[in-house]
Design a protein around this motif. Sequence first.
Motif, short mmCIF file in Angstrom:
data_model
loop_
_atom_site.label_atom_id
_atom_site.label_comp_id
_atom_site.label_asym_id
_atom_site.label_seq_id
_atom_site.Cartn_x
_atom_site.Cartn_y
_atom_site.Cartn_z
N CYS A 1 0.82 -1.21 0.00
CA CYS A 1 0.00 0.00 0.00
C CYS A 1 0.86 1.26 0.00
N PRO A 2 0.65 2.18 -0.96
CA PRO A 2 1.44 3.41 -0.98
C PRO A 2 1.14 4.35 0.17
N SER A 3 -0.12 4.37 0.65
CA SER A 3 -0.45 5.22 1.80
C SER A 3 0.31 4.77 3.04
N CYS A 4 0.35 3.46 3.26
CA CYS A 4 1.10 2.93 4.39
C CYS A 4 2.59 3.23 4.23
N TYR A 5 3.08 3.09 3.01
CA TYR A 5 4.51 3.35 2.76
C TYR A 5 4.87 4.78 3.13
N VAL A 6 4.07 5.74 2.70
CA VAL A 6 4.35 7.14 3.02
C VAL A 6 4.22 7.39 4.52
N GLN A 7 3.18 6.82 5.13
CA GLN A 7 2.99 7.01 6.57
C GLN A 7 4.18 6.49 7.36
N TYR A 8 4.64 5.30 7.03
CA TYR A 8 5.77 4.73 7.75
C TYR A 8 7.07 5.47 7.46
N THR A 9 7.38 5.67 6.19
CA THR A 9 8.71 6.18 5.85
C THR A 9 8.86 7.68 6.08
N GLU A 10 7.74 8.42 6.08
CA GLU A 10 7.86 9.87 6.24
C GLU A 10 7.44 10.37 7.62
N THR A 11 6.75 9.54 8.38
CA THR A 11 6.32 9.97 9.72
C THR A 11 6.77 9.01 10.82
N THR A 12 6.30 7.76 10.77
CA THR A 12 6.46 6.87 11.93
C THR A 12 7.89 6.37 12.09
N LEU A 13 8.49 5.86 11.03
CA LEU A 13 9.86 5.34 11.15
C LEU A 13 10.87 6.43 11.52
N PRO A 14 10.82 7.63 10.91
CA PRO A 14 11.75 8.68 11.34
C PRO A 14 11.56 9.07 12.81
N ALA A 15 10.30 9.11 13.27
CA ALA A 15 10.05 9.45 14.68
C ALA A 15 10.59 8.35 15.58
N LEU A 16 10.36 7.10 15.20
CA LEU A 16 10.83 5.98 16.01
C LEU A 16 12.36 5.94 16.05
N GLU A 17 12.98 6.31 14.94
CA GLU A 17 14.45 6.37 14.92
C GLU A 17 14.97 7.40 15.91
N ARG A 18 14.28 8.51 16.05
CA ARG A 18 14.67 9.52 17.03
C ARG A 18 14.44 9.03 18.45
N GLN A 19 13.42 8.24 18.64
CA GLN A 19 13.13 7.71 19.97
C GLN A 19 14.11 6.61 20.38
N ARG A 20 14.45 5.74 19.43
CA ARG A 20 15.22 4.53 19.76
C ARG A 20 16.65 4.54 19.25
N GLY A 21 16.95 5.49 18.37
CA GLY A 21 18.33 5.58 17.87
C GLY A 21 18.60 4.79 16.61
N ALA A 22 17.64 4.01 16.12
CA ALA A 22 17.83 3.22 14.90
C ALA A 22 16.48 2.83 14.33
N ARG A 23 16.47 2.57 13.03
CA ARG A 23 15.27 2.07 12.38
C ARG A 23 15.23 0.55 12.49
N PRO A 24 14.08 -0.02 12.78
CA PRO A 24 14.00 -1.48 12.91
C PRO A 24 14.05 -2.22 11.58
N PHE A 25 13.74 -1.54 10.48
CA PHE A 25 13.80 -2.16 9.16
C PHE A 25 13.75 -1.08 8.09
N GLU A 26 14.04 -1.48 6.86
CA GLU A 26 13.82 -0.64 5.70
C GLU A 26 12.61 -1.17 4.96
N MET A 27 11.90 -0.28 4.30
CA MET A 27 10.65 -0.65 3.62
C MET A 27 10.80 -0.41 2.12
N THR A 28 10.41 -1.41 1.32
CA THR A 28 10.53 -1.33 -0.13
C THR A 28 9.18 -1.62 -0.77
N PRO A 29 8.68 -0.74 -1.63
CA PRO A 29 7.42 -1.02 -2.33
C PRO A 29 7.54 -2.27 -3.20
#
Length: 446
Positions: free
Chosen positions: A232-260
Amino acid sequence: MQLDNISFETAVQTRVDEMVDACTRCGKCVEACPSVKPAGLADTAPADIIGGILDILRDGQGPDASRKWAQACTLSGECITACDEGVNPRFLLAMARVATAKANHDLPARRRQGLEKYRDLGRDVSVLSQLQVNDEVLARLGQKSAAAAAPGEPPDFVFYTGCNVLKTPHIALLALDIMDTLGIGYQVMGGPSHCCGVVQMRPGDLEMSGRMGTNSIDKLSHSKSGEVISWCPSCYVQYTETTLPALERQRGARPFEMTPFMRFLGQRLDQLTPHLHEAVPMRVALHRHPGVAGVMEAATKILGAIPGITIVDLKQPALGLQGVNLSVLPEFKRELTLNELEAARNAGIDALVTVYHSEHRELCAHERDWPFRIVNLLELVGESMGLKRHDRYKELKMMQDADQIVADCADLLAHHAIDAAKARDVVIKGMLADQPLPLQAGERLT
């Protein structure tokens, strides 16, 4: 940068503040945006529009033109490549919409709206998928507890469906069939129990959005490759542009990379091509939405690799993240859709080919009235590979009669213990009303 013991909202706001500071108000993002003209903003200075967005981000208030631009965003992404300062204007517009919602409604109201949208989504996905497939197929799509449980041995990849593709299960099943043929190991996750959080973010409940998205990310974070393949492209944008960057700031690293998925498949074209052994002699045009970088290019390469396929350029604009995102400009969307259908007819193509699920749902019933088929790209890939999945969604929608659809699905309704009146309501609101451009003949049941 890791910021210890910060909330999700604080992590997001810190990133917003950095982009606001980096923005020079040059207006290049506004100049590149395809929504400006149809939103009636062509006569407003681009620098004033983006400047107003920064004001909204600071205190929730800003000029009408800026708020109108934020609401008219179709997530096309042209603004991102236009910026020379490393700012993501698409993300800022999403946050401007959140800021406006916060200024206009208190948290309980925003939370109620998010909850209602989430419940509606869950109902529609559940009923429309169960009208088409049985428990065994749903389990393959990750919708049963046994299938959703984490395996003892981590998979090579996690395949994340998102939610709405489950309304057109043949598309998701073809993606799995293709990966099976290529020998790719994966586990399927998705559906409302793995919500990305975008449904909660849209009404401005950023805290709940972060909670839902982070919970899903933790479930997705166990592949050997450290890669999640997303549909899903909506999920991809939500994760890669909002949630994963925020989580990286909280935890210091991204748990995975996401590929369409289309990019993932396009990267393996040399592996895929030997399996494309059946010719598919068709003249086709690709229905395009460029919001995720590289996806349409990958789709074109994959389509062109199918023997017998001739790709026809209809010379129509490619806008938006996916079909549903153009709904913020309904008249413009209807005009674009009609122009494309007419261009397809005039070009004498055999099929108009969709990439994503949302435009497939919106366009498929037009096959009734136009002299070409509406098919998903994976259907053509599957046909060349000897893989077949019936498009039951299109078959049902072309009936254009809720009572007939429910009657035709009686066996599965009984199998899933779904009340016929509930199913009829979902069919009317979630299937037949999902038709931005009316069909040429006949009246839809409302």
